[in-house]
Motif scaffolding. Structure first.
Motif, PDB file in Angstrom:
ATOM      1  N   TYR B  56     -21.615  26.205 220.391  1.00 51.30           N
ATOM      2  CA  TYR B  56     -20.772  25.139 220.921  1.00 51.30           C
ATOM      3  C   TYR B  56     -19.387  25.260 220.294  1.00 51.30           C
ATOM      4  O   TYR B  56     -19.241  25.121 219.073  1.00 51.30           O
ATOM      5  CB  TYR B  56     -21.388  23.788 220.584  1.00 51.30           C
ATOM      6  N   ILE B 106     -21.071  32.653 210.802  1.00 52.51           N
ATOM      7  CA  ILE B 106     -22.498  32.718 211.100  1.00 52.51           C
ATOM      8  C   ILE B 106     -22.845  31.599 212.066  1.00 52.51           C
ATOM      9  O   ILE B 106     -22.042  30.718 212.358  1.00 52.51           O
ATOM     10  CB  ILE B 106     -23.358  32.644 209.826  1.00 52.51           C
ATOM     11  N   PRO B 108     -24.000  28.276 213.089  1.00 59.48           N
ATOM     12  CA  PRO B 108     -24.156  27.023 212.342  1.00 59.48           C
ATOM     13  C   PRO B 108     -25.501  26.337 212.586  1.00 59.48           C
ATOM     14  O   PRO B 108     -25.855  25.415 211.862  1.00 59.48           O
ATOM     15  CB  PRO B 108     -22.993  26.161 212.856  1.00 59.48           C
ATOM     16  N   ASN B 110     -28.536  27.926 212.642  1.00 51.99           N
ATOM     17  CA  ASN B 110     -29.661  28.780 212.249  1.00 51.99           C
ATOM     18  C   ASN B 110     -29.682  28.935 210.738  1.00 51.99           C
ATOM     19  O   ASN B 110     -28.759  29.511 210.153  1.00 51.99           O
ATOM     20  CB  ASN B 110     -29.517  30.150 212.928  1.00 51.99           C
ATOM     21  N   ALA B 111     -30.738  28.436 210.111  1.00 56.72           N
ATOM     22  CA  ALA B 111     -30.818  28.481 208.643  1.00 56.72           C
ATOM     23  C   ALA B 111     -31.397  29.796 208.135  1.00 56.72           C
ATOM     24  O   ALA B 111     -31.475  30.011 206.934  1.00 56.72           O
ATOM     25  CB  ALA B 111     -31.653  27.321 208.125  1.00 56.72           C
TER      26      ALA B 111
END
Lengths: 395, 395
Positions: B56, B106, B108, B110-111
């Motif tokens: 997004y 990276i 944001p 996805n951990a």
């Protein structure tokens, strides 16, 4: 073709490899034009402990930075770099994220991060004497932190656990007491290592002979969500069904700890297996789990820490009923639990729960301590609570 | 006041804590307006193994996604969500990052990430039979991966090392062979665990009796940069001074491994300490380090893997001179090194170095293998090289 298969190295990493290989006469420079981002220092700690945050976002309209030190709007310069200076901050480790036009993002220039279950935060250190207790120090012996896996029959899952063993454990033959240390909601068993710095805190305490050598077991306290979990509607209070489902989910951790984790640890590691050599503490959700475990099995742990704990159902109809086994026999509790320590910050949104818990224990004659520190619901406090409690264990 | 001290919990984590505490009657919903970002699935793997990426970024003008599968431009929908579908991809773990208006970031949402020395990448899994060798499987015994620290006199630093011990090590008394496994430039000792999945690969091989139980030592091969390191000018070839400085820096790793790491491991862990029970392999920069170590100390390791190695100074004036100790005594080398295996992808930018190395070894009668796989300079290949070499060690 829109999707080109052309992976290639850029920047310093590529340079290092190219120079070492030297199979190509020319190292190629980065292809894209250089921007103010290339040399950007995204966090800068001044000697006076003021901290400047920077992020390159030339097209953004609003950027803020926030973390366990607060939150503030940033301002943009003519090169597209947003910045904000905060502080001075106490020497410590802090977490932060940027919010760029409403989208939360970590600092793209900082590889020091905290990984949660579904969240990421960037981290930085304000160095100084006050942070020495949690730093990796060159002149002290270091224990190890390991990740182990066990099969949980209670949860029907392969679960991960982090375990700190003190200097001298590997290659030794001594048995050690065990401290079970629980994280909060949104985290997992990495939390007490990655952001909690438990291993370094213990290394430093043990080297200074302030704490006895101990094994610290950091389980994963985040439980599988039941498939039939009722939905949460943002903006509305949670339904009674949702509350009941969450209670039931949390209660499973008591079984997980007592039937799975403790037997696994006592079978595989050189630890003492009697309650006198067992301590437990947890923060936030983990504080709530600690209280559930201890109030239902008060003779299993001689030392208990409840930190910013998610405890005490102030508005619940059943009042003290869930804890009556615990509350009715103060003499027994006071014999088996040597320290029952409650710590919370005066700005913590859960501060009232801890106060009410202390009042309830007081009323029933159960020995306890209530420590109200400064600060809020943050890792800053929890690392200090660990530093303060660990020296008092197993004495 | 621009900088407000108001840390607060939002979202599900806060909800969990509030519901558990129930000290507040109402859980507060998220404050900010909901955006398409809230429910965004940032990587979606379809049953046909096509992968859709989404981010997004309503105000961005150009967004791309790239990783060890390639790179492509994304397109924006009317809600401000950019997306691109790639593949189908082979079942495996992949790394990726987004580039938003020229700024690398990276995912944001996805951990699951790979942490490098100064870089971050997001990761995802395309599940499938081809990836099973590297997955955490429920039905196999698991070893442990631990982080240990040692004091290096060679580098005058406290250094970190990751160590895999096989199932049965903890609590057992057996001694094991040791495999030294080196990462590439830009990474550190976490790399082979976080993205290399070495522990899971070994667990699965050992459970299937395809590999013998072994200890795997994953050192930090990134060396401190000397203070007087010559500057690199992007776009120009590295100067002879810079090359010489980098050579000298890399040569220090040979001392670090032989004088510090191996003695530390053999002192503290239950391992065999003869060269017959020692293997070494490394990728890229670590392949170069492996070659430096082995060519200067050929009798220290019975098994050697050079993977996408930064080797062979094709244009150097001194030609074979640095390796003459190694090259001059093929009989001795062929007796002491049981496997000397070179692996590289046919699209790897270092493929020529490996081929030239193999030619040089051939010319001097030194037994070796050259495996040219598909693919490029990626962890996808390196995990497979580990899976292929580990079963052949210590037999």
């Amino acid at each position: 073709m829109m999707f080109a298969r052309s992976p290639r190295f850029v920047g310093l990493v590529g340079l290092v490899v190219l120079v070492l290989a030297a199979g190509r006469a020319e190292a190629q420079g980065p292809r894209r034009p250089r921007t103010p981002n290339d040399m950007l220092k995204s966090t800068e700690v001044a000697p006076d402990h003021k901290v400047t945050f920077r992020i390159y976002a030339p097209k953004a309209e609003a950027v803020s930075v926030g973390g366990d030190f607060g939150r503030g709007q940033m301002t943009k310069d003519d090169k597209g770099v947003w910045s904000l200076t905060v502080g001075p901050l106490e020497p410590d480790f802090y977490t932060y994220t940027f919010t760029v036009d409403g989208v939360r993002t970590i600092d793209p220039k900082n590889a020091m991060i905290k990984q949660g279950l579904g969240s990421l935060d960037s981290m930085f250190l304000v160095p100084g004497e006050a942070a020495e207790f949690e730093e990796l120090k060159a002149d002290v012996p270091h224990g190890e932190v390991r990740q182990a896996f066990y099969r949980s029959h209670t949860l029907d899952q392969t679960r991960s656990v982090h375990i700190y063993t003190p200097p001298g454990y590997e290659g030794g033959s001594e048995r050690y007491p065990v401290f079970y240390l629980l994280h909060g909601a949104g985290d997992d068993d990495r939390g007490w290592t990655n952001v909690g710095r438990a291993g370094f805190i213990l290394d430093n305490l043990i080297a200074a002979k302030k704490a006895v050598p101990m094994v610290v077991v950091m389980p994963n306290g985040s439980l599988p969500r039941p498939a039939n979990m009722p939905r949460f509607t943002p903006g509305s209070p949670p339904s009674p069904e949702l509350r009941a489902a969450m209670e039931a989910m949390q209660n499973r951790f008591t079984d997980e700890l007592l039937r799975e984790i403790i037997p696994f640890v006592e079978k595989h590691y050189r630890v003492h297996s009697d309650p006198e050599h067992r301590a437990i503490a947890g923060l936030s959700m983990g504080g709530g789990q600690t209280w559930r475990v201890v109030s239902s099995h008060p003779d299993q742990f001689a030392y208990v820490g409840l930190w910013s704990a998610a405890v005490f159902r102030r508005n619940a109809e059943d009042g003290e009923k869930p804890y009556e086994v615990f509350l009715k026999d103060a003499d027994r509790i006071n014999r088996s639990i040597r320290i029952l320590s409650i710590s919370v910050g005066d700005k913590d949104f859960l501060v009232e729960g801890s106060k009410h818990l202390a009042e309830m224990l007081e009323k029933h004659g159960i020995k306890h301590e209530l420590h109200i520190s400064g600060g809020g619901h943050t890792w800053i406090n929890w690392r200090h609570y660990l530093k303060d409690l660990a020296p008092r264990l197993f004495r």
